[in-house]
Design a protein around this motif. Structure first.
Motif, short mmCIF file in Angstrom:
data_model
loop_
_atom_site.label_atom_id
_atom_site.label_comp_id
_atom_site.label_asym_id
_atom_site.label_seq_id
_atom_site.Cartn_x
_atom_site.Cartn_y
_atom_site.Cartn_z
N GLU A 1 13.57 30.96 10.49
CA GLU A 1 14.43 32.15 10.61
C GLU A 1 13.80 33.35 9.89
O GLU A 1 13.87 34.48 10.36
N ILE A 2 13.19 33.05 8.74
CA ILE A 2 12.52 34.13 7.98
C ILE A 2 11.41 34.73 8.84
O ILE A 2 11.24 35.94 8.92
N THR B 1 11.20 34.62 12.22
CA THR B 1 11.72 35.34 13.40
C THR B 1 12.36 36.67 12.98
O THR B 1 12.25 37.66 13.69
N ASP B 2 13.01 36.69 11.81
CA ASP B 2 13.58 37.96 11.32
C ASP B 2 12.47 38.98 11.09
O ASP B 2 12.60 40.16 11.45
N GLN C 1 11.14 40.30 14.52
CA GLN C 1 12.17 40.76 15.50
C GLN C 1 12.29 39.82 16.70
O GLN C 1 12.36 40.24 17.85
N THR D 1 14.31 36.26 18.33
CA THR D 1 15.56 35.49 18.23
C THR D 1 15.19 34.01 18.18
O THR D 1 14.40 33.54 19.00
#
Ligand code: KG4
Ligand code: ZN
Length: 400
Positions: free
Chosen positions: A349-350, A352-353, A356, A358
């Motif tokens: 998640e880190i 993909t954040d 940008q 999902t």
């Protein structure tokens, strides 16, 4: 998928997940009505319903899925408990267990669906990759059904089915990036269409789930009161929550290799060496649980998570630089048993954040081996073909 001397912990699961959860009797009745209804004289309404059969490794699974992605019936039998006793999957044993269960599992999936064999549009079965002896059982059983019920046969590539499962639960457009991590799989690919995969990276040795299983086994976690019925990976995740990863310093694998491949054997061996050293320090025999097991679980999980996240980050950047991913809706799909690990998900998640993207994961029951993805795969294929959006080229390797 086959594993290199795999070791899986857990209880024998004999699940008929569908009987209540997925079977929708009212819908079945509607379909039966629709099938019997002539919309125009001489033209019978066609509604595709496929039976999917999966026996590539140690799960005997079957499902009946319709073309809208409705799971009408599903059943699965896991051999985990048996293989636990033998310390890993013994192919002839897996073959025998598939033989003993396949008829019942297919029957359960069909009964739960309320679909009669005559109303099936086709039978889809995993043909590769996997354990030859296990695959053979599914194949010969399907062949029997195909001849008996006079249905078309659809051969399915197990990994492609895994990669496309997300389109059953989420609206995901091509292209997207997929990370498959389980006991037998470890690959990163750009999915450009059905049967159009660009392989960006894969494990050069074992898969992460296999590594977790081996470390858990060496740590004798089945003897830990909180973990006795958990798979190796799940036991590591559970114990890691109570541990302090800073008590051990394990360096991430391949940190100098600038591509998207993975490696987990080194991590397994380093961890095993630490365990042997700690056993001496704590004065305990091999086979007893170390007092530092939770700290070690936290350290190995952290190192694996960093490695997976780093390689995935590189793959995303590589694709973004070449504008291979949508600029506004770039998607990373993560699937496989290891994808259920929340620490690894958080690490991803880190990534993909920061890029940008999902992050999407199929629900846990669809992350692991199942019959639904086998029944669904060619249905998605025909839908995509209809939209004329597929450029077929199979698997190709590319990467930084
Ligand atoms: O996809 P799967 O059910 O079967 C195949 O390997 O094909 O994945 C099982 C693997 C096992 O190696 C298991 O230890 C691992 O997934 N696993 C986990 C977790 N739950 C299962 N690994 C890490 N964390 C978990 N929570
Ligand atoms: Zn699989």
């Amino acid at each position: 998928m086959p594993k290199e001397l795999p070791f899986r912990i857990g209880s024998m699961l004999i699940l008929n997940k569908t009987a209540r959860v997925f079977s929708k009797p009212s819908k079945s009745k509607i379909y039966a009505f629709l099938r019997s209804f002539n919309f125009s004289p001489g033209t019978r309404f066609l509604h595709k319903v496929v039976l999917g059969i999966e026996t590539s490794c140690d799960d005997t699974a079957a499902a009946v899925v319709d073309e809208t992605g409705n799971v009408l019936g599903e059943a699965i039998h896991s051999q985990t408990e048996v293989h636990l006793k033998t310390g890993g999957i013994v192919p002839p044993v897996a073959q025998q267990l598939h033989r003993e269960n396949i008829e019942r599992i297919v029957q359960e999936a069909l009964s739960a669906s309320g679909i009669s064999p005559g109303d099936l549009s086709a039978i889809a079965t995993t043909i590769k990759p996997g354990l030859a002896l296990s695959l053979g059982v599914g194949l010969s059983f399907s062949k029997q059904l195909v001849n008996q019920w006079k249905k078309p046969f659809i051969p399915i590539h197990h990994m492609e089915a895994h990669a496309l499962t997300i389109r059953l639960t989420n609206q995901v457009e091509f292209p997207f990036l997929v990370l498959l991590i389980s006991g037998g799989h470890c690959l990163l690919a750009l999915v450009r269409g059905v049967s159009d995969f660009l392989l960006l990276g894969k494990s050069l040795d074992i898969a992460p789930g296999d590594m977790f299983d081996k470390v858990a086994r060496r740590l004798s976690l089945t003897k830990h009161p909180e973990c006795s019925s958990m798979s190796g990976g799940k036991a590591i995740e559970h114990l890691a929550k109570q541990g302090n990863r800073f008590h051990f310093d394990i360096s991430p694998p391949m940190h100098r290799v600038k591509n998207c491949d993975f490696s987990f054997t080194g991590l397994q061996h380093v961890t095993e060496k630490i365990i042997t050293k700690k056993e001496k320090e704590e004065g305990i025999e091999k086979g007893q649980v170390l007092s530092s097991a939770a700290d070690l679980a936290a350290a190995v999980q952290h190192t694996a998570a960093c490695h997976i996240a780093k390689r995935t980050h590189r793959a995303i950047l590589f694709c973004q630089q070449r504008q291979w991913l949508s600029q506004s809706h770039a998607v990373l799909v993560v699937s496989g048993g290891v994808a259920s690990n929340f620490y690894i998900r958080r690490a991803l998640e880190i990534v993909t954040d920061a890029t940008q993207c999902t992050l999407l994961c199929p629900p846990p029951r669809l992350c692991t081996d199942n019959g639904v993805m086998i029944a669904w795969y060619r249905m998605d294929y025909s839908q995509t073909l209809r939209q004329d959006a597929v450029k077929q080229s199979g698997w190709r390797k590319e990467g930084p």
